[in-house]
Design a protein around this motif. Structure first.
Motif, PDB file in Angstrom:
ATOM      1  N   GLU A  80       0.762  -1.450  -0.083  1.00  0.00           N
ATOM      2  CA  GLU A  80       0.127   0.135  -0.148  1.00  0.00           C
ATOM      3  C   GLU A  80       1.287   1.291  -0.220  1.00  0.00           C
ATOM      4  O   GLU A  80       0.550   2.478  -1.069  1.00  0.00           O
ATOM      5  N   ARG A  81       2.046   1.202   0.838  1.00  0.00           N
ATOM      6  CA  ARG A  81       2.891   2.396   0.903  1.00  0.00           C
ATOM      7  C   ARG A  81       3.603   2.853  -0.064  1.00  0.00           C
ATOM      8  O   ARG A  81       3.782   3.359  -0.784  1.00  0.00           O
ATOM      9  N   ILE A  82       4.221   1.824  -1.234  1.00  0.00           N
ATOM     10  CA  ILE A  82       4.680   1.522  -2.407  1.00  0.00           C
ATOM     11  C   ILE A  82       4.485   2.086  -3.707  1.00  0.00           C
ATOM     12  O   ILE A  82       4.354   2.127  -4.459  1.00  0.00           O
ATOM     13  N   ASP A  83       2.916   1.508  -3.068  1.00  0.00           N
ATOM     14  CA  ASP A  83       1.959   1.613  -4.820  1.00  0.00           C
ATOM     15  C   ASP A  83       2.262   0.837  -6.066  1.00  0.00           C
ATOM     16  O   ASP A  83       2.865   1.593  -6.802  1.00  0.00           O
ATOM     17  N   PRO A  84       2.867  -0.073  -6.081  1.00  0.00           N
ATOM     18  CA  PRO A  84       3.605  -0.435  -7.167  1.00  0.00           C
ATOM     19  C   PRO A  84       2.642  -0.864  -8.581  1.00  0.00           C
ATOM     20  O   PRO A  84       1.335  -0.578  -8.574  1.00  0.00           O
ATOM     21  N   ALA A  85       3.449  -0.497  -9.710  1.00  0.00           N
ATOM     22  CA  ALA A  85       2.082  -0.676 -10.737  1.00  0.00           C
ATOM     23  C   ALA A  85       2.375  -2.562 -11.618  1.00  0.00           C
ATOM     24  O   ALA A  85       0.810  -3.146 -11.606  1.00  0.00           O
ATOM     25  N   VAL A  86       3.762  -2.933 -10.962  1.00  0.00           N
ATOM     26  CA  VAL A  86       3.600  -4.498 -11.330  1.00  0.00           C
ATOM     27  C   VAL A  86       3.972  -5.498  -9.389  1.00  0.00           C
ATOM     28  O   VAL A  86       5.311  -4.830  -9.152  1.00  0.00           O
ATOM     29  N   ILE A  87       3.545  -6.307  -9.517  1.00  0.00           N
ATOM     30  CA  ILE A  87       4.168  -7.539  -8.485  1.00  0.00           C
ATOM     31  C   ILE A  87       4.690  -8.700  -9.046  1.00  0.00           C
ATOM     32  O   ILE A  87       4.099  -9.361  -9.408  1.00  0.00           O
ATOM     33  N   VAL A  88       6.000  -8.469  -8.802  1.00  0.00           N
ATOM     34  CA  VAL A  88       6.690  -9.784  -9.508  1.00  0.00           C
ATOM     35  C   VAL A  88       6.754 -10.518  -8.744  1.00  0.00           C
ATOM     36  O   VAL A  88       7.444 -10.622  -7.845  1.00  0.00           O
ATOM     37  N   LEU A  89       6.383 -11.996  -8.532  1.00  0.00           N
ATOM     38  CA  LEU A  89       6.664 -13.138  -8.240  1.00  0.00           C
ATOM     39  C   LEU A  89       7.778 -14.109  -8.777  1.00  0.00           C
ATOM     40  O   LEU A  89       7.508 -14.061  -9.701  1.00  0.00           O
ATOM     41  N   GLY A  90       8.682 -15.022  -7.503  1.00  0.00           N
ATOM     42  CA  GLY A  90       9.409 -15.545  -7.968  1.00  0.00           C
ATOM     43  C   GLY A  90       8.766 -16.964  -9.171  1.00  0.00           C
ATOM     44  O   GLY A  90       7.970 -16.976  -7.945  1.00  0.00           O
TER      45      GLY A  90
END
Length: 142
Positions: A80-90
């Motif tokens: 929530e704090r970073i507010d990324p456009a993309v989350i990459v899972l390993g």
């Protein structure tokens, strides 16, 4: 500016970690890495190294813009704090992609969730797993 998040335990850094973080960094302008706190690692053996040491080592890697320790109670607080456009899972992380997407939607977080590609060993004895590094150390030094 496109922010990307990667996350993991990063206990003993190895080439597989670097591959994951390089691939994640290519998807945006900045890469934020959330390093799991030892107390939150319940799906495998807990990390050997302290939380801050693992975070500091990840922060020193070239692809990483900023490394953060995970929240002690709610893994989505840093997201929530970073507010990324993309989350990459390993590629081999235990997370359920669809469950993460639902949790993000429930919190009103608009992030794409993708999986990193696996990396094959570049040469015969290259080790791409923390567990396998530990096994080798025990075999050769214990």
């Amino acid at each position: 500016m496109t922010r990307v998040v990667a996350q993991g335990t990063f206990d003993l850094l190895h080439p597989g970690h670097l591959h994951y973080l390089r691939e994640a960094a290519e998807l945006g302008d900045s890469l934020h890495v959330i390093v799991a706190r030892r107390s939150n690692v319940t799906h495998k053996e807990q990390p050997l190294l302290p939380d801050r040491q693992r975070r500091d080592m990840v922060a020193a890697l070239d692809p990483v813009t900023e490394a953060h320790l995970g929240h002690e109670e709610d893994i989505f607080v840093p997201i929530e704090r970073i507010d990324p456009a993309v989350i990459v899972l390993g590629h081999d992380q235990h997370h359920d992609d669809d469950a993460i997407r639902r949790a993000l939607a429930d919190r009103g977080i608009d992030s794409e969730v993708v999986r990193a590609d696996p990396r094959e060993p570049a040469y015969e004895d290259e080790v791409l797993s923390t567990g396998k590094i530990i096994e080798r150390v025990c075999e050769e030094r214990c």
